[in-house]
Design a protein around this motif. Structure first.
Motif, short mmCIF file in Angstrom:
data_model
loop_
_atom_site.label_atom_id
_atom_site.label_comp_id
_atom_site.label_asym_id
_atom_site.label_seq_id
_atom_site.Cartn_x
_atom_site.Cartn_y
_atom_site.Cartn_z
N LEU A 2 139.15 16.15 82.34
CA LEU A 2 137.78 16.73 81.47
C LEU A 2 136.86 15.63 81.35
O LEU A 2 137.13 14.58 81.43
CB LEU A 2 138.70 16.75 80.26
N ASP A 14 125.66 21.03 79.97
CA ASP A 14 126.17 22.44 80.62
C ASP A 14 127.60 21.80 81.27
O ASP A 14 128.05 20.56 81.35
CB ASP A 14 125.21 22.29 81.93
N LYS A 15 128.25 22.78 81.73
CA LYS A 15 129.57 22.74 82.39
C LYS A 15 129.57 21.43 83.67
O LYS A 15 128.20 21.97 84.26
CB LYS A 15 130.18 23.88 82.61
N PRO A 16 130.34 20.89 83.70
CA PRO A 16 131.84 20.73 83.40
C PRO A 16 131.98 20.03 82.06
O PRO A 16 133.16 19.94 81.56
CB PRO A 16 132.34 20.26 84.50
N TRP A 17 130.62 19.82 81.28
CA TRP A 17 130.92 18.76 80.04
C TRP A 17 131.52 19.92 78.98
O TRP A 17 131.13 21.15 78.89
CB TRP A 17 129.60 18.52 79.58
N ILE A 18 132.43 19.37 78.07
CA ILE A 18 132.79 20.03 76.84
C ILE A 18 132.21 19.24 75.86
O ILE A 18 132.35 17.92 75.66
CB ILE A 18 134.49 19.79 76.86
N ASN A 19 131.37 20.08 74.78
CA ASN A 19 130.79 19.40 73.71
C ASN A 19 131.64 19.24 72.49
O ASN A 19 132.07 20.27 72.22
CB ASN A 19 129.46 20.18 73.60
N ASP A 44 131.62 23.12 71.83
CA ASP A 44 132.71 23.76 72.31
C ASP A 44 134.01 23.42 71.58
O ASP A 44 135.00 24.31 71.31
CB ASP A 44 132.99 23.49 73.81
#
Length: 193
Positions: A2, A14-19, A44
């Motif tokens: 992740l 933006d994806k692939p980042w999970i905020n 997220d």
């Protein structure tokens, strides 16, 4: 593995980042009412930096942009946060911390590149002694600056938890990280587990 953007505030990567952020929908009105960017959607994951909802070693990249100055240095909260970052990072996992550097800002003021009042009102220690007070009328925990960060202080803190700690010039830091801006008064310090 992740990639997480911890303390994202209204700046959702933006994806692939999970905020990940501790504030929820109230962030939208709070920031929008102060001429900040309105949050386009909720993060997220709603969660605090010292209690991340991830397993040990589950994260390969962790971005902490403009978060450390919002966490109390004096009550051990910064140490709990950095220990949590280390816990969730996998071996070889990377951390990037970015934030306002009071020394760099002072140098820019001295050379006329920025006005001190402009920097201090937006990035000073609003929670501890900022003569302008909190810039956020509906401030919640995590909204205001609690200490004046510097690159040197962040490097020293990270070295307590990570063997490899590297300061970067903000303009030259790797593009993979979700920087909101690359202004000269910011520090950028990476660490590897």
């Amino acid at each position: 593995m992740l990639w997480i953007n911890v303390g994202c505030g209204p700046y959702l990567a933006d994806k692939p980042w999970i905020n990940v952020d501790g504030n929820d929908s109230d962030y939208v009105s709070n920031f929008a009412s102060n001429n900040h960017h309105e949050m386009p959607r909720k993060p997220d994951v709603i969660g605090w930096s010292d209690k991340l909802p991830y397993k040990d070693g589950e994260v390969s990249r962790l971005y902490a942009g403009h978060i450390l100055e919002h966490i109390d240095l004096y009550d051990g909260s910064v140490d709990r946060t950095l220990a949590e970052f280390k816990r969730v990072l996998c071996p070889g996992g990377e951390l990037m911390c970015v934030g306002p550097d009071l020394v760099k800002a002072a140098e820019m003021v001295y050379h006329g590149a920025i006005r001190w009042q402009t920097f201090w009102e937006g990035h000073g220690t609003a929670g501890r002694g900022n003569p302008a007070g909190s810039p956020y009328p509906n401030a919640k925990p995590g909204d205001v600056h609690l200490w004046s960060t510097t690159e040197e202080a962040v490097v020293a803190l990270l070295r307590k938890y990570f063997d490899t700690v590297t300061p970067h010039h903000i303009a030259d830091a790797d593009e993979v990280w979700p920087f909101v801006s690359r202004v000269g008064w910011q520090y950028a310090v990476s660490a590897t587990k």
